[in-house]
Design a protein around this motif. Structure first.
Motif, PDB file in Angstrom:
ATOM      1  N   VAL A  96       0.819  -1.211   0.000  1.00 45.71           N
ATOM      2  CA  VAL A  96       0.000   0.000   0.000  1.00 45.71           C
ATOM      3  C   VAL A  96       0.853   1.262   0.000  1.00 45.71           C
ATOM      4  CG1 VAL A  96      -1.736   1.306   1.280  1.00 45.71           C
ATOM      5  CG2 VAL A  96      -1.906  -1.194   1.143  1.00 45.71           C
ATOM      6  N   LEU A  97       1.915   1.287   0.808  1.00 45.20           N
ATOM      7  CA  LEU A  97       2.706   2.505   0.973  1.00 45.20           C
ATOM      8  C   LEU A  97       3.968   2.519   0.126  1.00 45.20           C
ATOM      9  CD1 LEU A  97       2.466   2.765   4.871  1.00 45.20           C
ATOM     10  CD2 LEU A  97       1.086   3.995   3.177  1.00 45.20           C
ATOM     11  N   GLY A  98       4.545   1.341  -0.132  1.00 42.58           N
ATOM     12  CA  GLY A  98       5.777   1.251  -0.898  1.00 42.58           C
ATOM     13  C   GLY A  98       6.993   1.265   0.001  1.00 42.58           C
ATOM     14  N   PRO A  99       8.068   0.602  -0.406  1.00 46.44           N
ATOM     15  CA  PRO A  99       9.261   0.470   0.459  1.00 46.44           C
ATOM     16  C   PRO A  99       9.970   1.783   0.736  1.00 46.44           C
ATOM     17  CG  PRO A  99       9.710  -0.361  -1.751  1.00 46.44           C
ATOM     18  CD  PRO A  99       8.239  -0.096  -1.693  1.00 46.44           C
ATOM     19  N   GLU A 100       9.795   2.812  -0.100  1.00 42.26           N
ATOM     20  CA  GLU A 100      10.504   4.081   0.083  1.00 42.26           C
ATOM     21  C   GLU A 100       9.700   5.106   0.866  1.00 42.26           C
ATOM     22  OE1 GLU A 100      11.705   5.388  -3.773  1.00 42.26           O
ATOM     23  OE2 GLU A 100      13.100   3.721  -4.080  1.00 42.26           O
ATOM     24  N   PHE A 101       8.526   4.729   1.326  1.00 45.71           N
ATOM     25  CA  PHE A 101       7.685   5.652   2.088  1.00 45.71           C
ATOM     26  C   PHE A 101       8.403   6.117   3.355  1.00 45.71           C
ATOM     27  CE2 PHE A 101       4.618   6.402   5.508  1.00 45.71           C
ATOM     28  CZ  PHE A 101       3.740   7.303   4.916  1.00 45.71           C
ATOM     29  N   ARG A 102       8.220   7.396   3.695  1.00 48.72           N
ATOM     30  CA  ARG A 102       8.765   7.944   4.930  1.00 48.72           C
ATOM     31  C   ARG A 102       7.668   8.692   5.699  1.00 48.72           C
ATOM     32  NH1 ARG A 102      14.578   8.314   4.860  1.00 48.72           N
ATOM     33  NH2 ARG A 102      15.437   7.839   2.799  1.00 48.72           N
ATOM     34  N   ASP A 308      10.985   0.234   4.325  1.00 48.01           N
ATOM     35  CA  ASP A 308      11.572  -1.107   4.337  1.00 48.01           C
ATOM     36  C   ASP A 308      12.544  -1.271   5.498  1.00 48.01           C
ATOM     37  OD1 ASP A 308      13.470   0.575   3.223  1.00 48.01           O
ATOM     38  OD2 ASP A 308      13.847  -0.671   1.458  1.00 48.01           O
ATOM     39  N   SER A 309      13.279  -0.215   5.849  1.00 45.60           N
ATOM     40  CA  SER A 309      14.179  -0.274   6.993  1.00 45.60           C
ATOM     41  C   SER A 309      13.381  -0.365   8.296  1.00 45.60           C
ATOM     42  CB  SER A 309      15.079   0.965   7.023  1.00 45.60           C
ATOM     43  OG  SER A 309      15.902   0.963   8.169  1.00 45.60           O
ATOM     44  N   LEU A 393       9.801  -9.614   0.802  1.00 49.71           N
ATOM     45  CA  LEU A 393       9.679  -9.904   2.227  1.00 49.71           C
ATOM     46  C   LEU A 393      10.878 -10.640   2.807  1.00 49.71           C
ATOM     47  CD1 LEU A 393       7.969  -9.806   4.784  1.00 49.71           C
ATOM     48  CD2 LEU A 393       6.933 -11.978   4.083  1.00 49.71           C
ATOM     49  N   ARG A 394      11.356 -11.677   2.135  1.00 51.29           N
ATOM     50  CA  ARG A 394      12.376 -12.526   2.759  1.00 51.29           C
ATOM     51  C   ARG A 394      13.611 -11.759   3.209  1.00 51.29           C
ATOM     52  NH1 ARG A 394      14.374 -18.686   1.160  1.00 51.29           N
ATOM     53  NH2 ARG A 394      15.538 -18.985   3.123  1.00 51.29           N
ATOM     54  N   PRO A 395      14.120 -10.777   2.448  1.00 49.32           N
ATOM     55  CA  PRO A 395      15.299 -10.042   2.930  1.00 49.32           C
ATOM     56  C   PRO A 395      15.060  -9.266   4.221  1.00 49.32           C
ATOM     57  CG  PRO A 395      15.002  -9.733   0.567  1.00 49.32           C
ATOM     58  CD  PRO A 395      13.761 -10.393   1.067  1.00 49.32           C
TER      59      PRO A 395
END
Length: 492
Positions: A96-102, A308-309, A393-395
């Motif tokens: 929904v938000l994306g891995p780069e969302f802040r 993602d972090s 997801l796995r990483p």
């Protein structure tokens, strides 16, 4: 117990499947590959029976490349996932938000600025950042001075309306447990306050502070009184502007410390920011909490790490408040009208059905802390298989260590597991991915729960109920035995 389960097997001739103590060097008789249906070997069920668990056991394992389900016991049985639910929440937020969302936390001026004087209100605007800490607020206070603000003549407000207010993630937990704090649109230090005590003669010196890596400002909105009693250890009472705690003198010893949950997040963040602003020469009025969206000029903006972090940390440390705030932010982004945590969980359940075509997901929160949540292992495995196609997801998952017969971690184990664990008292879960010695990839989910016994535990005893540690240890041994079985059979 096994005859209560629905069984699905795609394997033949597994009667010689390994038991928990069998060495990996012993060659199995079959390979873990799709075979004709009809055979119902008892290898997995023998492991279940050997575990000696009261309650229910359910699992499913599938080829992560093809999605073919290889083995399942109670695969469609919904059980509490505990913190394995955070893997689902991570998938939800990434989609929904994306891995780069802040996330953004801002200081907004509602008024004119002349010669460093703000003729109006200063508003600390929460943006749902679950990792905001005292260090970040200190930087924001310093930056406020650097942009030229020396005085604020209006009110000091904290906006917490980005997310709905939740008094406790799971109200069924004892009041003093730091992993079930309040939630709102602003969070500080995972909405926990640090309580420390030291014996001073016949009395105790007590502090309540908002410590982080570089600072530990005292707080006024949380108070603690030592009372002459043996039990209960803690009591909590809310007032208009404070979290009021008492602690039993008999439980304190010579000294110690622990984190307690914050029930008034906006007042907490505002209290701490006032102290930090004062250290920069800016005096602010008493905090006012507002849920009215602010209008004005953004003077200072603090950006969180990328999503993602944040999710990697959430999955590693299993932080409940991170899961809840991230999940609710995703639900808001989907346009859901949220009044409660359950509303947001319902939106995630709907997303799971729409995105993956599963109907075995019925969460009541995003962290798995609430034991009313249910996930069927086959449903979770189906989602994991789809997630593996993108590799998102796995990483982010933590490496799960297999052990030897003495319970010691085995370095360089030929079976590699990346998974999310989940533990509540008399509830245990594990879900993720296996890479077998021959390079095959499997997706799996294992849930165990003694729901009836858990329901009988009084609220006051839910921190460490009798028998829970042994039960959960047996569950973890069963999980490792099943993984070793699948990995060994597939790797032959």
């Amino acid at each position: 117990m096994a005859d209560r389960f629905t069984r699905r097997f795609v394997l033949a001739g597994l009667g010689a499947a390994m038991a928990p103590g069998v060495a990996l060097a012993n060659a199995p008789l079959v390979s873990l590959r799709p075979q004709l249906r009809g055979a119902q070997p008892l290898g997995a069920e023998r492991l279940i029976q050997a575990a000696g668990l009261r309650g229910e056991v359910a699992f499913a394992v599938a080829d992560a490349q093809t999605g073919v389900e290889l083995e399942a016991v109670g695969g469609d049985l919904g059980l509490p996932p505990a913190s394995v639910a955070k893997a689902l929440t991570a998938l939800y937020a990434l989609d929904v938000l994306g891995p780069e969302f802040r996330f953004e936390t801002k200081l907004v001026a509602d008024g004119t600025i002349e010669n460093g004087v703000l003729n109006g209100d200063l508003i600390l605007v929460g943006g749902g950042d679950p990792l905001l800490d005292t260090d970040a607020l200190a930087t924001m206070a310093a930056n406020l001075r650097e942009v030229g603000i020396t005085e604020v003549r209006g009110a000091f407000k904290v906006y917490d309306g980005a997310l709905p207010y939740v008094f406790s993630i799971d109200p069924g937990q004892p009041d003093h447990l730091g992993y079930s704090p309040a939630i709102s649109g602003i969070s500080l230090n995972f909405n926990r306050v640090h309580f420390e005590w030291k014996r001073a003669g016949t009395n105790y010196d007590v502090t309540m502070d908002a410590r982080s890596a570089r600072y530990k400002p005292a707080v006024d909105m949380a108070t603690m009184w030592v009372e002459a009693r043996k039990a209960p250890i803690y009591t909590y009472e809310a007032s208009a502007r404070q979290d009021r705690w008492t602690v039993a003198r008999a439980a304190l010893g010579n000294g110690g410390a622990r984190w307690l949950p914050v029930r008034k997040p906006a007042l907490y963040a505002g209290d701490v920011f006032r102290t930090l602003a004062r250290s920069n020469g800016i005096v602010l009025d008493r905090v006012q909490v507002t849920r009215q969206a602010p209008v004005g000029l953004a003077l200072v903006v603090h950006n969180s790490d990328q999503l993602d972090s944040i999710l990697r940390g959430m999955l590693k440390y299993s932080t409940n408040i991170t899961a809840e705030m991230v999940g609710m932010t995703a639900s808001r982004a989907r346009g859901a009208e949220l009044q409660s945590l359950t509303d947001s969980a319902d939106e995630m359940n709907l997303w799971a059905a729409e995105t993956y075509g599963v109907d075995g997901v019925a969460m009541v929160d995003h962290s798995g802390l609430g034991d009313a949540s249910r996930i069927a292992p086959s449903a979770l495995v189906k989602m994991l298989v789809e997630a593996q196609k993108s590799g998102a997801l796995r990483p982010l998952l933590k490496r799960f260590n297999l052990t030897d017969s003495q319970g010691r971690p085995v370095k360089n184990h030929p079976i590699k597991v990346d998974a999310k664990t989940g533990t509540l008292n008399f509830v245990s879960g594990l879900g993720g991915f296996i890479t077998t010695p021959d390079g095959s990839e499997l997706a799996f989910a294992i849930f165990t729960a003694d729901v009836d016994h858990r329901a009988k535990i009084p609220r006051s005893q839910r921190e460490r109920p009798s028998g829970a540690r042994s039960w959960n240890s047996r569950s973890r041994r069963l999980q490792r035995a099943l993984i070793a079985r699948w990995g060994t059979l597939s790797g032959s």
